[in-house]
Design a protein around this motif. Structure first.
Motif, PDB file in Angstrom:
ATOM      1  N   LEU A 190       3.903  -2.530  -5.353  1.00 30.42           N
ATOM      2  CA  LEU A 190       3.676  -0.686  -6.567  1.00 30.42           C
ATOM      3  C   LEU A 190       4.763  -0.615  -5.327  1.00 30.42           C
ATOM      4  O   LEU A 190       4.755   0.287  -4.125  1.00 30.42           O
ATOM      5  N   THR A 191       6.109  -0.356  -6.131  1.00 27.18           N
ATOM      6  CA  THR A 191       6.926   1.278  -5.806  1.00 27.18           C
ATOM      7  C   THR A 191       7.146   1.884  -6.485  1.00 27.18           C
ATOM      8  O   THR A 191       7.983   2.893  -5.845  1.00 27.18           O
ATOM      9  N   ASP A 192       6.549   2.750  -7.246  1.00 32.59           N
ATOM     10  CA  ASP A 192       6.925   3.188  -8.306  1.00 32.59           C
ATOM     11  C   ASP A 192       5.657   4.652  -7.550  1.00 32.59           C
ATOM     12  O   ASP A 192       4.000   4.157  -7.570  1.00 32.59           O
ATOM     13  N   PRO A 193       5.681   5.379  -7.256  1.00 28.64           N
ATOM     14  CA  PRO A 193       4.466   6.383  -6.278  1.00 28.64           C
ATOM     15  C   PRO A 193       3.773   6.269  -7.291  1.00 28.64           C
ATOM     16  O   PRO A 193       2.133   7.122  -7.561  1.00 28.64           O
ATOM     17  N   GLN A 194       3.926   7.430  -8.397  1.00 30.17           N
ATOM     18  CA  GLN A 194       2.688   7.490  -9.484  1.00 30.17           C
ATOM     19  C   GLN A 194       2.020   5.969  -9.850  1.00 30.17           C
ATOM     20  O   GLN A 194       1.087   6.005  -9.994  1.00 30.17           O
ATOM     21  N   ALA A 195       2.161   5.081  -9.763  1.00 24.00           N
ATOM     22  CA  ALA A 195       1.401   3.475 -10.250  1.00 24.00           C
ATOM     23  C   ALA A 195       0.429   3.540  -8.920  1.00 24.00           C
ATOM     24  O   ALA A 195      -0.303   3.003  -8.402  1.00 24.00           O
ATOM     25  N   LEU A 196       1.652   3.780  -7.909  1.00 19.95           N
ATOM     26  CA  LEU A 196       0.589   3.546  -6.393  1.00 19.95           C
ATOM     27  C   LEU A 196      -0.714   4.546  -6.201  1.00 19.95           C
ATOM     28  O   LEU A 196      -1.630   4.329  -6.160  1.00 19.95           O
ATOM     29  N   LEU A 197      -0.566   5.456  -6.651  1.00 19.83           N
ATOM     30  CA  LEU A 197      -1.323   6.921  -6.554  1.00 19.83           C
ATOM     31  C   LEU A 197      -2.670   6.327  -8.279  1.00 19.83           C
ATOM     32  O   LEU A 197      -3.789   6.231  -7.602  1.00 19.83           O
ATOM     33  N   GLU A 198      -2.485   5.790  -9.178  1.00 24.47           N
ATOM     34  CA  GLU A 198      -3.413   4.948  -9.600  1.00 24.47           C
ATOM     35  C   GLU A 198      -3.840   4.340  -8.851  1.00 24.47           C
ATOM     36  O   GLU A 198      -4.873   4.287  -9.419  1.00 24.47           O
ATOM     37  N   ASP A 199      -3.811   3.607  -7.920  1.00 23.37           N
ATOM     38  CA  ASP A 199      -4.327   1.939  -7.615  1.00 23.37           C
ATOM     39  C   ASP A 199      -5.242   3.233  -6.725  1.00 23.37           C
ATOM     40  O   ASP A 199      -6.355   2.913  -6.356  1.00 23.37           O
ATOM     41  N   LEU A 200      -4.695   3.794  -6.452  1.00 19.43           N
ATOM     42  CA  LEU A 200      -5.758   4.842  -5.390  1.00 19.43           C
ATOM     43  C   LEU A 200      -6.451   5.029  -5.431  1.00 19.43           C
ATOM     44  O   LEU A 200      -7.566   4.675  -4.585  1.00 19.43           O
ATOM     45  N   GLY A 201      -7.141   5.818  -6.870  1.00 19.62           N
ATOM     46  CA  GLY A 201      -7.598   6.426  -7.653  1.00 19.62           C
ATOM     47  C   GLY A 201      -8.802   5.476  -7.638  1.00 19.62           C
ATOM     48  O   GLY A 201      -9.548   5.726  -7.690  1.00 19.62           O
ATOM     49  N   GLN A 202      -8.366   4.449  -8.187  1.00 22.31           N
ATOM     50  CA  GLN A 202      -9.291   2.991  -8.248  1.00 22.31           C
ATOM     51  C   GLN A 202      -9.990   2.841  -7.464  1.00 22.31           C
ATOM     52  O   GLN A 202     -11.083   2.172  -7.231  1.00 22.31           O
ATOM     53  N   ILE A 203      -9.327   2.469  -6.390  1.00 24.40           N
ATOM     54  CA  ILE A 203      -9.764   2.575  -5.304  1.00 24.40           C
ATOM     55  C   ILE A 203     -10.677   3.118  -5.103  1.00 24.40           C
ATOM     56  O   ILE A 203     -11.871   2.983  -4.219  1.00 24.40           O
ATOM     57  N   ARG A 204     -11.118   4.592  -5.043  1.00 21.77           N
ATOM     58  CA  ARG A 204     -11.514   5.442  -4.500  1.00 21.77           C
ATOM     59  C   ARG A 204     -12.717   5.013  -5.352  1.00 21.77           C
ATOM     60  O   ARG A 204     -14.132   4.875  -5.123  1.00 21.77           O
ATOM     61  N   ALA A 205     -13.036   4.814  -6.778  1.00 20.20           N
ATOM     62  CA  ALA A 205     -14.321   5.293  -7.348  1.00 20.20           C
ATOM     63  C   ALA A 205     -14.880   3.756  -7.329  1.00 20.20           C
ATOM     64  O   ALA A 205     -16.289   3.227  -7.399  1.00 20.20           O
ATOM     65  N   ARG A 206     -14.356   2.434  -6.724  1.00 21.88           N
ATOM     66  CA  ARG A 206     -14.970   1.053  -7.064  1.00 21.88           C
ATOM     67  C   ARG A 206     -15.556   1.086  -5.118  1.00 21.88           C
ATOM     68  O   ARG A 206     -15.838   0.143  -5.525  1.00 21.88           O
ATOM     69  N   GLY A 207     -14.568   1.194  -4.628  1.00 18.96           N
ATOM     70  CA  GLY A 207     -15.593   1.458  -3.108  1.00 18.96           C
ATOM     71  C   GLY A 207     -14.480   0.205  -2.197  1.00 18.96           C
ATOM     72  O   GLY A 207     -14.386  -0.365  -1.310  1.00 18.96           O
ATOM     73  N   TYR A 208     -13.636  -0.392  -2.883  1.00 21.76           N
ATOM     74  CA  TYR A 208     -12.221  -1.752  -1.701  1.00 21.76           C
ATOM     75  C   TYR A 208     -10.554  -1.651  -2.307  1.00 21.76           C
ATOM     76  O   TYR A 208     -11.077  -0.864  -3.974  1.00 21.76           O
ATOM     77  N   SER A 209     -10.190  -1.980  -2.022  1.00 24.70           N
ATOM     78  CA  SER A 209      -8.921  -2.234  -2.311  1.00 24.70           C
ATOM     79  C   SER A 209      -8.836  -3.962  -1.963  1.00 24.70           C
ATOM     80  O   SER A 209      -9.043  -4.780  -2.227  1.00 24.70           O
ATOM     81  N   LEU A 210      -7.739  -3.430  -3.662  1.00 24.24           N
ATOM     82  CA  LEU A 210      -7.160  -4.750  -3.445  1.00 24.24           C
ATOM     83  C   LEU A 210      -5.904  -5.522  -2.994  1.00 24.24           C
ATOM     84  O   LEU A 210      -5.213  -4.214  -4.284  1.00 24.24           O
ATOM     85  N   ASP A 211      -4.876  -5.752  -2.146  1.00 21.98           N
ATOM     86  CA  ASP A 211      -3.501  -6.671  -2.657  1.00 21.98           C
ATOM     87  C   ASP A 211      -3.226  -7.483  -2.583  1.00 21.98           C
ATOM     88  O   ASP A 211      -3.536  -9.406  -2.986  1.00 21.98           O
ATOM     89  N   ASN A 212      -3.298  -7.808  -4.542  1.00 18.52           N
ATOM     90  CA  ASN A 212      -3.001  -8.891  -4.794  1.00 18.52           C
ATOM     91  C   ASN A 212      -1.907  -9.849  -5.418  1.00 18.52           C
ATOM     92  O   ASN A 212      -0.897  -8.839  -6.021  1.00 18.52           O
ATOM     93  N   GLU A 213      -1.329 -10.101  -4.361  1.00 16.67           N
ATOM     94  CA  GLU A 213       0.204 -10.399  -4.176  1.00 16.67           C
ATOM     95  C   GLU A 213       0.751 -10.038  -3.872  1.00 16.67           C
ATOM     96  O   GLU A 213       2.506  -9.845  -4.227  1.00 16.67           O
ATOM     97  N   GLU A 214       0.900  -8.398  -2.981  1.00 14.52           N
ATOM     98  CA  GLU A 214       2.055  -7.710  -3.376  1.00 14.52           C
ATOM     99  C   GLU A 214       2.524  -7.371  -1.888  1.00 14.52           C
ATOM    100  O   GLU A 214       3.970  -6.093  -2.319  1.00 14.52           O
ATOM    101  N   ARG A 215       2.477  -8.298  -0.882  1.00 15.01           N
ATOM    102  CA  ARG A 215       2.984  -8.420   0.543  1.00 15.01           C
ATOM    103  C   ARG A 215       3.434  -9.909   0.360  1.00 15.01           C
ATOM    104  O   ARG A 215       4.598 -10.217   0.951  1.00 15.01           O
TER     105      ARG A 215
END
Length: 278
Positions: A190-215
């Motif tokens: 995720l290199t677009d700041p807005q896309a990253l912010l949207e992902d962070l919002g989903q992380i807060r909502a569900r309680g965990y984060s997912l690195d889906n082949e992003e590194r």
């Protein structure tokens, strides 16, 4: 912080600033730390390889390595001529680990998490603009994720990094996003700041984060934040492994296990029941 060097006149004393001799010492120390960082992140490098990677003169690298070796901070393999970190560096790192009981508290939970999920479990904290991995329980599988203690990883492209970003104070998050370089590691990063912010919002909502082949292509990571007494995300715990084993069908079970481990560690750090309101 910048250091100014006077070109004329006598060097200043301690009360007046840094003289040329002090500045030269700082430059030498900076080179030594660059070399130490490089060999710490590798599986052994020869003097020539170190000089090439850091664009330093071999004679300079040799002087630094000899000095580090004399203090036990670095050592060389007599057969391969490769340089590695020495026992003194380990002692320094251990002193950092002792600053908090987090690593000791996390060790049995990391082991349990690894056994329950069958994948490598990791513990990390925020370190500037990156995640610093403190501890790990490796899976016995042949193909596995590997983040030895001391490894740093980009915040926006790691499970723990995104978990910490998601629970950062809004002002801190804005500052970090402004200062961070959203480097692309894979097509999924995720290199677009807005896309990253949207992902962070989903992380807060569900309680965990997912690195889906992003590194790293073919690797996934699920992470959850660990909260401290102030109700702030002080660290993160994660499970990492190949996408073939961390399939969509297993994400729910693995994320439940990661969240449970994070909650137990948070309780051990006397965290509030809920994260602090931003």
């Amino acid at each position: 912080m910048s250091v100014q060097i006077r070109k004329r006149g006598r060097p200043r004393g301690r009360a007046g600033g840094l003289g040329a001799e002090d500045s030269g010492g700082i430059r030498a120390l900076d080179r030594a730390l660059d070399i130490l960082d490089l060999i710490a992140m590798s599986n052994g490098l020869t003097l020539t390889e170190i000089a090439q990677r850091l664009d330093m003169a071999p004679s300079t690298v040799h002087r630094v390595l000899v000095t580090l070796a004399a203090r036990g901070v670095a050592e060389s393999d007599s057969q391969s001529q490769a340089w590695h970190v020495g026992p003194t560096a380990f002692r320094h790192g251990s002193a950092f680990m002792r600053r908090s009981g987090l690593v000791e508290r996390a060790r049995p939970l990391l082991r349990q998490l690894m056994e329950v999920t069958g994948e490598t479990a990791n513990l990390g904290i925020l370190n500037g603009d990156a995640v610093l991995f403190l501890s790990q329980a490796e899976t016995h599988e042949t193909i596995r994720a590997f983040f030895p203690p001391g490894t740093r990883s980009a915040l926006h492209a790691s499970g723990i990094g995104k978990a910490l970003l998601a629970h950062a104070r809004p002002t801190d998050l804005k500052r970090m996003l402004r200062e961070m370089r959203l480097e692309r590691f894979t097509d999924m990063t995720l290199t677009d700041p807005q896309a990253l912010l949207e992902d962070l919002g989903q992380i807060r909502a569900r309680g965990y984060s997912l690195d889906n082949e992003e590194r790293t292509p073919g690797m996934r990571c699920i992470a959850a934040p660990i909260f401290d007494l102030a109700g702030e995300a002080a660290a993160g715990i994660s499970v990492s492994g190949p996408t073939l084993r961390m399939s969509d069908a297993r994400l729910a079970a693995i994320s439940d296990a990661v969240i449970a481990a994070a909650r137990e560690l948070s309780f051990g750090m006397a965290a509030r029941k809920e994260p602090k309101e931003s």
